[in-house]
Design a protein around this motif. Structure first.
Motif, PDB file in Angstrom:
ATOM      1  N   ILE A  37      61.254  29.704  47.836  1.00  0.00           N
ATOM      2  CA  ILE A  37      61.850  28.859  49.044  1.00  0.00           C
ATOM      3  C   ILE A  37      61.783  27.339  48.577  1.00  0.00           C
ATOM      4  O   ILE A  37      60.729  27.031  48.077  1.00  0.00           O
ATOM      5  N   CYS A  38      62.893  26.804  48.778  1.00  0.00           N
ATOM      6  CA  CYS A  38      63.047  25.229  48.764  1.00  0.00           C
ATOM      7  C   CYS A  38      63.076  24.333  49.826  1.00  0.00           C
ATOM      8  O   CYS A  38      63.493  24.888  50.882  1.00  0.00           O
ATOM      9  N   GLY A  39      62.675  23.159  49.808  1.00  0.00           N
ATOM     10  CA  GLY A  39      62.783  22.346  50.859  1.00  0.00           C
ATOM     11  C   GLY A  39      64.115  22.303  51.641  1.00  0.00           C
ATOM     12  O   GLY A  39      64.254  22.131  52.839  1.00  0.00           O
ATOM     13  N   SER A  40      65.099  22.171  50.584  1.00  0.00           N
ATOM     14  CA  SER A  40      66.511  22.187  51.181  1.00  0.00           C
ATOM     15  C   SER A  40      66.827  23.415  51.893  1.00  0.00           C
ATOM     16  O   SER A  40      67.785  23.595  52.696  1.00  0.00           O
ATOM     17  N   ASP A  41      65.856  24.765  51.708  1.00  0.00           N
ATOM     18  CA  ASP A  41      66.086  25.722  52.321  1.00  0.00           C
ATOM     19  C   ASP A  41      66.148  25.699  53.902  1.00  0.00           C
ATOM     20  O   ASP A  41      66.779  26.431  54.709  1.00  0.00           O
ATOM     21  N   GLY A  59      68.545  31.045  49.012  1.00  0.00           N
ATOM     22  CA  GLY A  59      67.818  31.269  47.394  1.00  0.00           C
ATOM     23  C   GLY A  59      68.609  30.755  46.610  1.00  0.00           C
ATOM     24  O   GLY A  59      69.217  31.540  45.930  1.00  0.00           O
ATOM     25  N   HIS A  60      68.439  29.551  45.985  1.00  0.00           N
ATOM     26  CA  HIS A  60      68.890  29.023  45.049  1.00  0.00           C
ATOM     27  C   HIS A  60      68.098  28.923  43.703  1.00  0.00           C
ATOM     28  O   HIS A  60      68.400  28.258  42.702  1.00  0.00           O
ATOM     29  N   GLU A  61      66.886  29.197  43.979  1.00  0.00           N
ATOM     30  CA  GLU A  61      65.795  29.109  42.809  1.00  0.00           C
ATOM     31  C   GLU A  61      65.458  30.455  42.508  1.00  0.00           C
ATOM     32  O   GLU A  61      64.746  31.081  43.025  1.00  0.00           O
ATOM     33  N   PHE A  62      65.715  30.929  41.399  1.00  0.00           N
ATOM     34  CA  PHE A  62      65.545  32.264  41.213  1.00  0.00           C
ATOM     35  C   PHE A  62      65.650  32.750  39.458  1.00  0.00           C
ATOM     36  O   PHE A  62      66.391  32.064  38.845  1.00  0.00           O
ATOM     37  N   THR A 160      64.510  25.977  37.677  1.00  0.00           N
ATOM     38  CA  THR A 160      65.827  26.022  38.349  1.00  0.00           C
ATOM     39  C   THR A 160      66.265  24.988  39.080  1.00  0.00           C
ATOM     40  O   THR A 160      67.314  25.176  39.598  1.00  0.00           O
ATOM     41  N   ASP A 161      65.412  24.413  39.746  1.00  0.00           N
ATOM     42  CA  ASP A 161      65.560  23.165  40.563  1.00  0.00           C
ATOM     43  C   ASP A 161      64.455  22.216  40.552  1.00  0.00           C
ATOM     44  O   ASP A 161      64.523  21.253  40.151  1.00  0.00           O
ATOM     45  N   ALA A 162      63.208  22.645  41.218  1.00  0.00           N
ATOM     46  CA  ALA A 162      62.310  21.358  41.775  1.00  0.00           C
ATOM     47  C   ALA A 162      62.125  20.353  40.392  1.00  0.00           C
ATOM     48  O   ALA A 162      62.171  19.264  40.616  1.00  0.00           O
TER      49      ALA A 162
HETATM   50 ZN   LIG Z   1      65.849  23.852  45.921  1.00  0.00          ZN
END
Ligand SMILES: [Zn+2]
Ligand SMILES: [Zn+2]
Lengths: 382, 190
Positions: A37-41, A59-62, A160-162
């Motif tokens: 889970i990302c802050g932007s979620d 969910g964009h981080e996986f 994948t993101d952070a």
């Molecule tokens: Zn993210």
């Protein structure tokens, strides 16, 4: 398959959904092994992002394992372990050809002002995300990479993101040797931006937040000097005092739309969605940086207007740089840094939550309970 | 200080920092930073073997921004528009560009309508919406709800009292309307 599903603001649940089919010859279907889970979620969860539809999976981080590939896929096969950048992109349009993967023009019919992102509303293309057992990955020959043998899966997940975004944010600051860098926000991206600033030669790294447990992490993990803005009447004056009244050379906004610290801005933006996000942190960045300095923005903001102090930015002669991170461009260099021991991204993970408990996961993260910094979702834990 | 020409003295020299911080200066040279320069024309770098991608099949009239010349070759299929919210969304996409506030405000309004349409639909299903389990509030009791918030100088506690109102008030209003309607109906029968 089991998948997280949005039910309306502040409400999510796990549902049975069809396994996504191949919709395009270059698609792959990936079985998710780790998601985050990302802050932007939270902007979606709070109903801030226009066209976030009930029934969508976030969910964009996986990361995961390739389950099936479309007929034109050449670079991947069933069974490959892959890491997938949060950007969906074609690899061939005007923007992709120039390395602007986060600005792809061929994958998001719903808007031209933003590229496409997995599980990030229809404004970002209407793709289901990875907080599920399976996910459709378009342009499988372009986006994903096979995970190196030596890499820890949780490190790969954060790439994948952070981590990529934090590192990219430091790059946008155009740091030169000895610069004083101030980072607003000690969430995952802010922590990585602070840490990356040192790699680029910062002389001093300052982190601002209001959560003591995150500031503690900024000191131990990112070697930063920290200030809790809730302890100061005016954090901008405090920044001036500690920089000989000059201001920082570079300010990084790693907060974005949910910024706290100013009741009116927070309520009009985060609560009543009348702005593209609360620009409190961005305005502090503009006020705290020195004249002629640089502002880097990777905090996520929505497409609506926000009350940003543009006049101050103009009169101070600031350079404002911003974008969503073109994740895959960062990977080769970040792989090296991880291998060399300069970065250990999984050190910031605080919670590992089974997919079935995702409603609790969102609440814990959103309400910042239990000293939560980064929650990871494990689909097959139950 | 800014009243004189020279930069203020640094507390720690680059050599001090290199000794203390793993990797300090590894990317000191901008040439080592992967997104510098920002734009670099290199279409071969991505793995794409197409000049223009093959087109994904359009299974329903897919809504799109009028700032696009045509439907993009690839798109998401997550949640097709349906009901009143779907009509609002399609209208917003058809009518307004992304430059218009009306476009985004209409989409946000459609989101609220969508949530209520979906809640109502769920009550006619085997799995009605449950504001307790779906908000995850149970974690307040299992994950230090009180001690995480109080006595810790958190700025967000100042407005957190608004959250239950924003979440709960529409449900309370719906319950009140239902009760009034039920009573009116009962009275008419009697
Ligand atoms: Zn993210
Ligand atoms: Zn593209």
């Amino acid at each position: 398959m089991r998948a997280m599903v949005y039910r309306g603001p502040y409400k999510v649940r796990v549902e049975e959904k069809d396994i996504p089919p191949i919709e395009h010859p270059n698609d792959a279907i990936v079985r998710v092994t780790h998601a985050a889970i990302c802050g932007s979620d939270l902007h979606l969860y709070h109903g801030m992002m226009p066209d976030t539809r009930v029934g969508m999976t976030f969910g964009h981080e996986f990361i995961g394992v390739v389950e099936e590939v479309g007929p034109s896929v050449q670079n991947l096969k069933r069974g490959d372990r892959v890491m997938v950048p949060f950007n969906v992109y074609c690899g061939s349009c005007y923007f992709c050809a120039r390395g602007l993967y986060s600005n792809c023009h061929n994958v998001n019919p719903n808007a031209t002002a933003v590229g496409a992102i997995y599980g990030y509303s229809h404004t970002c293309g209407g793709y289901d995300g990875g907080q599920a057992e399976f996910v459709r990955v378009p342009f499988a020959d372009v986006g994903p990479s096979i995970m190196p043998e030596w890499m820890d899966p949780e490190d790969a997940l954060l790439l994948t993101d952070a981590l990529a975004t934090g590192y990219f944010g430091a790059q946008l600051g155009d740091i030169v040797e000895g610069d004083t860098v101030v980072v607003f926000g000690a969430g995952p991206v802010g922590l990585f931006a602070a840490k990356s600033s040192w790699l680029m030669g910062a002389g001093r790294v300052i982190v601002i937040d209001h959560l003591d447990y995150r500031l503690e992490k900024a000191r131990t993990f990112a070697h930063a000097e920290t200030y809790n803005f809730a302890e100061y009447n005016d954090i901008v004056v405090q920044m001036k005092k500690i920089t000989d009244y000059l201001g920082a050379d570079v300010a990084i906004d790693a907060v974005g739309a949910e910024a706290d610290g100013n009741f009116t801005q927070h309520v009009t933006a985060a609560k009543f969605k009348l702005q593209g996000g609360s620009p409190v942190a961005l305005n502090w960045a503009i006020d705290s940086v020195r004249k002629g300095g640089t502002i880097s923005v990777m905090g996520a903001y929505g497409p609506m207007f926000s009350a940003v102090k543009f006049g101050d930015a103009l009169n101070k002669g600031l350079t404002l740089r911003m974008n969503q991170c073109p994740v895959k461009r960062q990977w080769p260099r970040l792989f090296e840094h991880i291998k060399n021991g300069y970065l250990k991204p999984s050190d910031i993970i605080t919670h590992r939550i089974p997919l079935e408990h995702i409603a609790e996961g969102y609440h814990i993260f959103s309400a910042k309970l239990d000293d939560c910094i980064k929650p990871v979702i494990v689909p097959d834990a139950s | 200080m800014p009243y004189r020409a020279e930069k203020p003295e640094r507390r720690l020299s680059s050599n001090d920092l290199r000794a203390r911080i793993p990797g300090w200066g590894a990317d000191l040279d901008p040439k080592d930073r992967p997104a510098v320069p920002k734009e670099r024309f290199d279409p071969g770098a991505t793995g794409a073997r197409w000049d223009f991608p093959e087109r994904q099949e359009e299974k329903w009239p897919r809504e799109r921004s009028i700032e696009h010349q045509f439907l993009t070759p690839v798109f998401g299929t997550s949640a097709p528009p349906k009901g009143l919210s779907g009509a609002m969304r399609k209208y917003s996409y058809k009518k307004y560009s992304e430059g218009r506030a009306a476009h985004w405000l209409l989409l946000l309004a459609a989101d609220r309508v969508d949530a209520w349409e979906s809640h109502l639909r769920s009550f006619a299903s085997l799995r009605p919406d449950n504001p307790i389990t779906e908000t995850g509030v149970r974690s307040e009791f299992t994950h230090r709800g009180l001690s995480s918030r109080f006595g810790r100088k958190r700025a967000d506690v100042n407005h957190e009292w608004l959250d239950p109102i924003i979440v709960g008030a529409p449900w309370a209003a719906a319950a009140a309307i239902a009760a009034v309607a039920f009573r009116a109906l009962a009275r008419r029968r009697a």
